[in-house]
Each structure stands twice: as C-alpha cells, then as structure tokens.
Design an enzyme around this catalytic site. Structure first.
Site, PDB file in Angstrom:
ATOM      1  N   ARG A 230      24.372 -38.917 -26.688  1.00  0.00           N
ATOM      2  CA  ARG A 230      24.088 -37.202 -26.869  1.00  0.00           C
ATOM      3  C   ARG A 230      22.618 -37.010 -26.752  1.00  0.00           C
ATOM      4  O   ARG A 230      21.680 -37.947 -27.220  1.00  0.00           O
ATOM      5  CB  ARG A 230      24.547 -37.046 -28.430  1.00  0.00           C
ATOM      6  CG  ARG A 230      26.128 -36.929 -28.338  1.00  0.00           C
ATOM      7  CD  ARG A 230      26.847 -35.616 -27.886  1.00  0.00           C
ATOM      8  NE  ARG A 230      28.163 -35.494 -27.685  1.00  0.00           N
ATOM      9  CZ  ARG A 230      28.922 -35.805 -26.779  1.00  0.00           C
ATOM     10  NH1 ARG A 230      28.397 -36.486 -25.683  1.00  0.00           N
ATOM     11  NH2 ARG A 230      30.303 -35.568 -27.129  1.00  0.00           N
ATOM     12  N   ASP A 254      21.918 -39.079 -19.167  1.00  0.00           N
ATOM     13  CA  ASP A 254      23.304 -38.448 -18.659  1.00  0.00           C
ATOM     14  C   ASP A 254      23.537 -37.189 -19.632  1.00  0.00           C
ATOM     15  O   ASP A 254      24.093 -36.399 -19.400  1.00  0.00           O
ATOM     16  CB  ASP A 254      24.574 -39.368 -18.816  1.00  0.00           C
ATOM     17  CG  ASP A 254      25.858 -38.364 -18.420  1.00  0.00           C
ATOM     18  OD1 ASP A 254      25.574 -37.941 -17.225  1.00  0.00           O
ATOM     19  OD2 ASP A 254      26.788 -38.615 -19.288  1.00  0.00           O
ATOM     20  N   GLU A 259      22.429 -28.277 -22.930  1.00  0.00           N
ATOM     21  CA  GLU A 259      23.055 -28.732 -21.491  1.00  0.00           C
ATOM     22  C   GLU A 259      23.651 -27.287 -20.940  1.00  0.00           C
ATOM     23  O   GLU A 259      24.385 -26.242 -21.591  1.00  0.00           O
ATOM     24  CB  GLU A 259      24.316 -29.480 -21.827  1.00  0.00           C
ATOM     25  CG  GLU A 259      23.448 -31.011 -22.173  1.00  0.00           C
ATOM     26  CD  GLU A 259      24.687 -31.935 -22.244  1.00  0.00           C
ATOM     27  OE1 GLU A 259      25.869 -31.595 -22.222  1.00  0.00           O
ATOM     28  OE2 GLU A 259      24.151 -33.020 -22.208  1.00  0.00           O
ATOM     29  N   HIS A 278      25.801 -34.758 -17.733  1.00  0.00           N
ATOM     30  CA  HIS A 278      26.830 -35.152 -18.602  1.00  0.00           C
ATOM     31  C   HIS A 278      28.009 -35.545 -17.768  1.00  0.00           C
ATOM     32  O   HIS A 278      29.046 -35.102 -18.012  1.00  0.00           O
ATOM     33  CB  HIS A 278      27.005 -34.252 -19.614  1.00  0.00           C
ATOM     34  CG  HIS A 278      27.579 -34.529 -20.707  1.00  0.00           C
ATOM     35  ND1 HIS A 278      27.381 -33.963 -21.990  1.00  0.00           N
ATOM     36  CD2 HIS A 278      28.453 -35.612 -21.086  1.00  0.00           C
ATOM     37  CE1 HIS A 278      27.954 -34.556 -23.091  1.00  0.00           C
ATOM     38  NE2 HIS A 278      28.750 -35.423 -22.588  1.00  0.00           N
TER      39      HIS A 278
END
Ligand code: NAD
Length: 329
Positions: A230, A254, A259, A278
């Site tokens: 996260r 990632d 986001e 992500h």
C-alpha cells in the site's frame, strides 16, 4: 434473482449467473445512480465503487454484498452487519500474482531493464556498459510482513537461490525460521543487512511512514526496495530524493499514497525506479479467480449458506441468520 454490479466482472464470473439471475450493470460509480435498481436486488457486487450505508438501508431485498478483492474500505461493513448482510471478499485469489509482481520488479531492477530499453531506443547503445546489473543468486532479500503474499514471494525467492530474511512482529521467531528465513526482531537492522527489501504489510497507523529518509539511509547503497502493498508505508518524497541522490540503487512500486499519483509527483521523474499502476493483482488468473470466488460466495449466501470468506463473520450472529439457522460450509 437479481445481481447489481457497479462494473461487470470477467466473463468467467458472469457465466456462473447465466440462466439463474438477472444482472444489471450500472454505468457509474455513484451509489445514488443505481439506487433504483437496488429496490429488487438480491446481491450487489462492487469493485472500486462505494457501497455506502444509504444504499444498504434502501435495498429491501439485499442479502449479500460482494467485493472482488480483499480490501473492503469502500463498503460500509458496519451497516451491512447491522442489517445481517454478509460482505463477501476473495482472500488469497491474488496472492501469487502480487508475489510474482514483486519478484518481477526485483529482476527488472537488478538487470537494469527499464533504463536499458529507454536508452537503447534513444540511440544509446553504450548503456550496455552501465555496470548496474547484478545477479539475485546469493543476495539477501528481507521481507517486511510475512502474511499470505510475503510468504508466496519468499518461496519464489528461495527457489532462485536468494538468502531469505523476515520481520513480522505478529509472528514468532519460530514460525519465521520455520519458513526458512533469518529472523529479525527489528526491521531497521534488516534494512542495514539486506540487498533487497520487499514490503508486504497493510497500511495501518504503525506502518505509515515506516520507511523515511532515516531508514533509507540505513540501507546499502546497492540495495533495492520493492513495495507492492500500500502507498503511505514508504515516504514517497524521501524515496524520490534518495533515488536521485543514490542513497539506494533502485525501487519498484506498484502502489502510491494517492492513486493515480498527481502530475509532477517526484517519483514519476526519479532515477532508477520502476512503477506500475496498482496492477499487481490484475493478471488474467487473479481476475478470474477473484470474480468466480466472489460470485460463488454471493450465490452461497443467497441460498442460506454461511460462506466463510466474508469481511464481517460476526454477521452470522444476526437474528436473520439465527432465525434461518443458515447452513455452515
Ligand atoms: N498491489 C496490489 O494489487 C495488492 C493486492 C493485494 C494485496 N495488497 C496488499 O498487500 C498487503 C499484504 O497482503 P497480504 O494478503 O499478504 O496480507 P496478510 O494480512 O496476509 O499479511 C500481512 C502481514 O503483515 C504483518 N504485519 C502487520 N503489521 C506489521 C508491521 N508493523 N510490521 C511487519 N509486519 C506487519 C502481519 O502480521 C501479516 O503477517 C496488504 O496491504 C494488501 O492490501 C496489494
């Protein structure tokens, strides 16, 4: 029977409902936009869209909410529980995909693949002599968090001959050593001693900003840092600066605090970083596994079975379930 979905699940998941349920796929993510369709819905499946208390309170036939994935912060689980509605989740469906993604980032960084391609395409053949590549064999990888995904990544890394270390305050020394990993009581010492660090913890107050400039400075100059868990666990501004100044050799991310990351975010222009949107869990296999597991769970609940993979297992104490008895599976 009627299913409302805020986004169609993959064809394999839709197929499970063929001939047994009406399906309504909403156009938008706004809960108020599909409220009318919820008047006679038995199930609601959400992906990233919100399912708020208002939707739950105004869906008289609703028996189950499904969320493809493990996170359920978008669903008002408390209200669902008050109404006796299980919130089906799909734990384990993407473990392997996320673990492979983390290891893929280790390979890509240790071979300098991204920079090599970028420079090659720009006409710089001489990048082949950049001397940034190294083998992973014999290097020590430290896992922060050895839950489902951390363990899966550990197995892959062991298979390619890496030395393994682990820090997880909720697991004892014995269980970490039983995984074949060197036990660290304190992650800062592990940061100092590893060639690669891979983060697999949830974002909670104690893990927020777990790695800032102070911790980055403890790491080897040649070390790689991977985060497929996260955003917010690694301080992004500090990491971007550390990469640009060569405090560590590279990072693979990632996930981001916000986001998608805003234009001009320092990590988008940092050196020696590889980024993905992500997408670690978006493999063909994980998407199918998440969708089918979610639909199967929803169908089981509708038929009165106490499906075990729910975000609110206490829901089965609700009078609705006590009255019906429910069938354990
Ligand atoms: N990138 C993606 O697409 C993607 C997909 C799935 C999951 N995730 C994220 O990956 C993370 C790990 O998932 P998982 O399924 O392995 O979870 P999990 O619950 O199985 O494992 C998490 C582990 O972290 C440990 N932990 C908790 N606090 C810790 C701390 N302060 N220090 C060290 N360890 C700590 C726990 O003891 C547990 O063993 C989660 O944050 C999850 O949201 C990301």
């Amino acid at each position: 029977m009627k299913f409302v979905m805020t986004q169609a699940v993959c064809p394999e998941g839709m197929k499970l409902l063929e001939g047994i349920s009406d399906i309504y796929v909403t156009d938008g993510q706004d809960p108020n936009g599909y409220l009318e369709q919820m008047q006679d819905a038995d199930a609601l499946i959400v992906r990233i869209a919100k399912c708020d208390g208002n939707v739950i309170r105004n869906s008289p036939d609703l028996k189950v909410i499904g969320r493809t994935g493990v996170g359920y912060d978008s669903v008002d689980v408390q209200t669902a529980t008050e109404y006796g509605i299980p919130v089906v989740i799909t734990p384990g469906a993407n473990n392997r995909s996320v673990a492979e993604h983390a290891v893929a980032m280790m390979f890509a960084l240790s071979k300098n693949i991204y920079e090599a391609q970028k420079e090659l395409c720009a006409g710089n053949w001489e990048i082949r002599g950049a001397e940034k590549s190294f083998e992973l064999l014999g290097k020590k990888v430290g896992f922060i968090g050895l839950g489902a995904i951390g363990r899966e990544a550990l197995h892959i890394c062991r298979g390619i001959g890496m030395k393994i270390a682990g820090y997880d305050p909720y697991l004892g020394k014995d269980s970490i050593e039983a995984m074949g990993a060197e036990y660290y009581e304190d992650y800062k010492t592990m940061l100092e001693e590893c060639d690669v660090i891979s983060v697999h913890v949830p974002l909670v107050p104690e893990t927020r900003n777990m790695i800032t400039v102070k911790e980055l400075k403890l790491m080897k100059k040649t070390a790689l840092l991977i985060n497929c868990s996260r955003g917010g666990i690694i301080n992004e501004k500090d990491l971007a600066e550390a990469l640009c100044k060569g405090v560590i050799a590279g990072a693979g991310l990632d996930v981001f605090e916000e986001e998608p990351p805003a234009e001009g975010h320092p990590l988008l222009h940092a050196k020696n970083v590889i980024l993905s949107p992500h997408s670690a869990a978006q493999t063909r296999e994980a998407v199918i596994h998440m969708a089918t597991m979610c639909v199967e769970g929803c169908l089981a609940v509708i038929s009165g079975k106490k499906w075990p993979y729910v975000a609110n297992p206490e829901v089965y104490n609700h009078k609705k379930w006590r009255k019906s008895g429910g069938i354990d599976i």
